[in-house]
Write an enzyme that holds these catalytic residues in place. Sequence first.
Site, short mmCIF file in Angstrom:
data_model
loop_
_atom_site.label_atom_id
_atom_site.label_comp_id
_atom_site.label_asym_id
_atom_site.label_seq_id
_atom_site.Cartn_x
_atom_site.Cartn_y
_atom_site.Cartn_z
N GLU A 37 62.71 4.34 7.99
CA GLU A 37 62.79 3.12 7.18
C GLU A 37 63.75 3.35 6.02
OE1 GLU A 37 59.20 0.30 7.67
OE2 GLU A 37 58.80 1.60 5.99
N SER A 72 63.40 -4.88 7.37
CA SER A 72 63.98 -6.21 7.63
C SER A 72 64.16 -6.55 9.11
CB SER A 72 65.32 -6.37 6.90
OG SER A 72 65.12 -6.36 5.51
N LYS A 89 51.00 -4.84 4.27
CA LYS A 89 51.08 -4.40 2.86
C LYS A 89 49.94 -5.08 2.07
CE LYS A 89 55.93 -3.50 3.52
NZ LYS A 89 57.28 -3.45 2.99
N GLU A 130 57.12 2.82 -0.49
CA GLU A 130 56.49 2.13 -1.63
C GLU A 130 55.45 3.03 -2.29
OE1 GLU A 130 55.33 -1.34 0.56
OE2 GLU A 130 57.43 -1.95 0.72
N ASN A 180 52.80 -4.18 9.41
CA ASN A 180 52.30 -3.67 8.13
C ASN A 180 52.19 -4.84 7.15
OD1 ASN A 180 51.80 -2.39 5.73
ND2 ASN A 180 53.77 -1.33 5.60
N GLY A 237 62.65 -5.19 3.04
CA GLY A 237 62.48 -6.45 2.32
C GLY A 237 63.77 -7.06 1.79
N HIS A 244 54.81 5.98 3.18
CA HIS A 244 55.65 4.80 3.00
C HIS A 244 56.41 4.91 1.68
CE1 HIS A 244 57.01 0.68 2.68
NE2 HIS A 244 56.71 0.54 3.96
P1 13P Z 1 60.06 -5.46 5.82
O1 13P Z 1 59.94 -5.66 7.32
O2 13P Z 1 59.43 -6.56 5.03
O3 13P Z 1 61.46 -5.15 5.43
O4 13P Z 1 59.20 -4.16 5.49
C1 13P Z 1 59.43 -3.02 6.22
C2 13P Z 1 58.35 -2.06 5.90
O5 13P Z 1 58.31 -1.53 4.80
C3 13P Z 1 57.34 -1.81 6.92
O6 13P Z 1 56.55 -0.72 6.58
#
Ligand code: 13P
Length: 240
Positions: free
Chosen positions: A159, A201, A9, A89, A7, A165, A87
């Site tokens: 997640e 992560s 992003k 976010e 992903n 992150g 997600h």
């Molecule tokens: P990270 O791998 O950067 O922690 O992000 C995870 C994520 O949100 C994947 O959708």
Amino acid sequence: MKLVVANHKMNLTKETLVNYKETLLTFTNPEINLVVCPSLPYLDLFQNANFALGSQNVGMLEKGSLTGEVSATQLKDLGVSYCIVGHSERRTKLNETDAMINQKIKELLKQDITPILCIGETQDERSSGEITTVLEKELLGAFKDLTSDEISRVVLAYEPIWAIGTGITPTNQEIEETISQIRNILNKQVSLSLRILYGGSVNLQNITTLEQIKDLAGYLVGGSSLEINSWIQLLEQIGR
Ligand code: 13P
């Protein structure tokens, strides 16, 4: 065979992505079913590859007046076969609700695109023992009015928000317990076994440990999927 999803992003631009794709085309690991979800403007760049194309979002209507959104039909047109929905976010920063996520899943299934539904708790929710309530709300909201057959076509991504992150991951035991909780919640509604990914992560340092987790169908990876050489190194550690 693990399902591994990158992903990106809202990261990377064309200059980097051209080389990213070319390098990734040289990579093969028969143990991995790889999906790349670039930022939407670059979907086209990733067509005709030896890995699957995924979208990070889909509009919640079939077509029409929804400025800035992209329909499932349009994604299908571009060769997209997976799409991330729900997600954290988007839930927290863009106020995406369970009802919207439910509509998006329905649109994707109509186009035979596999939804990757993200669910997960905050640190506070975990500490206060609300994890089951949170996961149950997200799952039942996302799967509202879906048949068992439709639900079985969705991939779940667990997640935990506090792991995204941050460089912090739950222990393998915590992930296994949560996966089993998810299955218990779903058993009330459907008796099918879903594919469940872990995200948050995932990196070169912890992938060998994560690989020991039982009942894990794969990974959803953000930051570690951005730099092509270390991404390939990580992919090489999966399914060995
Ligand atoms: P990270 O791998 O950067 O922690 O992000 C995870 C994520 O949100 C994947 O959708």
